[in-house]
Design an enzyme around this catalytic site. Structure first.
Site, short mmCIF file in Angstrom:
data_model
loop_
_atom_site.label_atom_id
_atom_site.label_comp_id
_atom_site.label_asym_id
_atom_site.label_seq_id
_atom_site.Cartn_x
_atom_site.Cartn_y
_atom_site.Cartn_z
CG ASP A 260 -2.10 -1.03 1.32
OD1 ASP A 260 -2.15 -1.72 0.42
OD2 ASP A 260 -2.58 -1.15 2.36
CG ASP A 439 -9.51 -7.72 4.38
OD1 ASP A 439 -8.40 -8.32 4.66
OD2 ASP A 439 -10.21 -8.10 3.70
#
Length: 484
Positions: A260, A439
């Site tokens: 990310d 998540d």
């Protein structure tokens, strides 16, 4: 994009006597939250489960105990310089943790390689996945066997046992993991290779501990802040990783670098936290690439996915950014390329575009890497790719929008790790995200709640990021393609 807190040291929780019957009726069911910073609900678990502190924000009712228990602070089984954000039930064990150690003057546990250290260097050329077996993540295997399988019966239990054997990457998401799980896994791999593994095993890991990590989301904030000396701490973390890689130079080791982080530098510079972190992210990524540029190491920078950097407006700037990092790091020979679809759900090669991908012409990962590759090469970075297929088995998914990354419904385990990709620039399909690890939490009162985890296409109720999510594991198993 999925956010993660994974693979910290194995920790244990003690059990107290059962409360009275009246209290037991209000205790949490298995897998429910039972404690943590700001938690105001039940702090005990129903019979058959134990309340285990996972981190300062979250305790979870895990299967195992036959009496009702109350949230307890975990105690580390190892001496470390940092506390773990992800302790686990004492029922979860992995041989990777039980390695011989000595203690430095700073108090950190350091692995002493068995057998006197490396006798050779596992150098390679070309595709680093060729000529080796990927090592199955023993921590993930222990989660499947101790958390998932006890709740399953018949064919589902048999299939779950098969999932545990699939190689998946181990995440170094906390400083404490470097001198515990990372070094311990390398010791296990060395032992297996010296016992005659043919082909030899390679270690597969994720480097994931930047300060001000996850700058555009809330679900998996890291342990360090830039404003509190985070850059120096991160460099020490990288130095420890390098130390073990040198000690275990006889093992080919493949690293995915910082999911990310750089992708956020392309699309989320309107977020103040990302603006403030940009220079540090770049500086520390370059530092990691230089330090870990070793002959037994292959590295892949995380490059988002088709629905993130694959859009026409993003793919060109992304190529320039990654090429710039490559050049700033001195064109390290160990930097093989980029990892895509990490912890995401995209298919590899689809016959038609899912509705939520319109109008992006790069609606699957194959189209994305084929469009990305020439731009990277033109910018001076001749990258190869690996793609996470661990949760891409069901297409289309149940996502309402492509950017809905959190615990998406309608997903399944995908193609198994292989080098048979059918594309010369694609080195391998891999499982980077361990399927079944959450998540992000759906609890709107939680400190790390991210609104993506509350959307209609996110499976709920969900525990904190990185914690075991039994319902999600069962969804992945049911929808697996190819099936187990």
């Amino acid at each position: 994009m999925a956010k993660r807190l994974l693979l910290t040291a194995a920790l244990a929780a003690t059990t107290l006597a059962a409360p009275v019957i009246e209290e037991r009726q209000n205790c949490g069911s298995v897998w429910s939250q039972c404690g943590g910073q700001g938690w105001t609900g039940a702090t005990c678990c129903a019979s058959g489960s134990t309340c285990v502190a996972q981190n300062q924000w979250y305790s979870q009712c895990l299967p195992g105990s036959q009496v009702t228990t109350t949230a307890q602070a975990p105690s580390s089984t190892r001496t470390t310089t940092s506390s773990s954000s992800r302790p686990t039930s004492s029922s979860i064990s992995t041989s990777a943790v039980n390695v011989p150690t000595t203690t430095t003057s700073a108090g950190a546990s350091v692995t002493v390689p068995p057998g006197g250290g490396a006798s050779s260097t596992a150098s390679y050329s070309g595709n680093p996945f060729l000529g080796v077996q990927q090592w199955a993540n023993s921590y993930y295997s222990s989660e499947v066997h101790t958390l998932a399988i006890p709740s399953l019966t018949g064919p589902m239990a048999t299939k779950a046992a098969a999932v545990a054997k699939v190689p998946s990457f181990q995440w170094m998401d906390r400083n404490v993991t470097v001198d515990t799980l990372f070094s311990g896994t390398l010791a296990d791999i060395r032992a297996a290779n010296r016992a005659g593994a043919n082909p030899p095993y390679a270690g597969i890991f994720v480097v994931y501990d930047l300060p001000d990590r996850d700058c555009a989301a809330a679900a998996s904030n890291g342990e360090w802040a830039i404003a509190d000396g985070g850059a120096a701490k991160y460099k020490a973390y990288i130095d420890r990783i390098r130390h073990h890689l040198v000690q275990y130079s006889d093992i080919r080791t493949i690293l995915v670098i910082e999911p990310d982080s750089l992708a956020n530098m392309v699309t989320n510079m309107n977020v103040p936290k990302c603006q403030g972190a940009a220079n540090t992210y770049k500086e520390l990524t370059v530092y990691a690439l230089k330090q870990l540029n070793l002959p037994n190491v292959a590295m892949y920078l995380d490059a988002g996915h088709a629905g993130w950097l694959g859009w026409p407006a993003n793919i060109g700037p992304a190529a320039e950014l990654f090429a710039g990092i490559y050049k700033d790091a001195g064109r390290p020979t160990s930097l093989r390329g980029l990892a895509t679809n990490v912890a995401n759900y995209n298919g590899w090669s689809l016959s038609s575009a899912p509705s939520y991908t319109t109008p992006n012409p790069n609606f699957d990962e194959k189209r994305f890497v084929q469009a990305f590759s020439p731009l990277l090469t033109a910018a001076g970075f001749p990258a190869h790719f690996i793609t996470d297929t661990g949760r891409s088995g069901k297409q289309p998914t149940g996502q309402l929008e492509w950017g809905h990354w959190c615990n998406a419904i309608g997903t399944g385990f995908g193609p198994r790790p292989t080098t048979d990709t059918g594309l010369d620039i694609e080195d391998a399909f891999v499982w980077i995200k361990p399927g079944g690890e959450c998540d992000g939490t759906s609890d709107t009162t939680a400190a790390r709640y991210d609104h993506h985890c509350g959307f209609a296409d996110a499976l709920k109720p969900a525990p904190e990021a990185g914690q075991w999510f039994q319902a999600y594991f069962e969804q992945l198993l049911t929808n697996a393609n190819p099936p187990f």
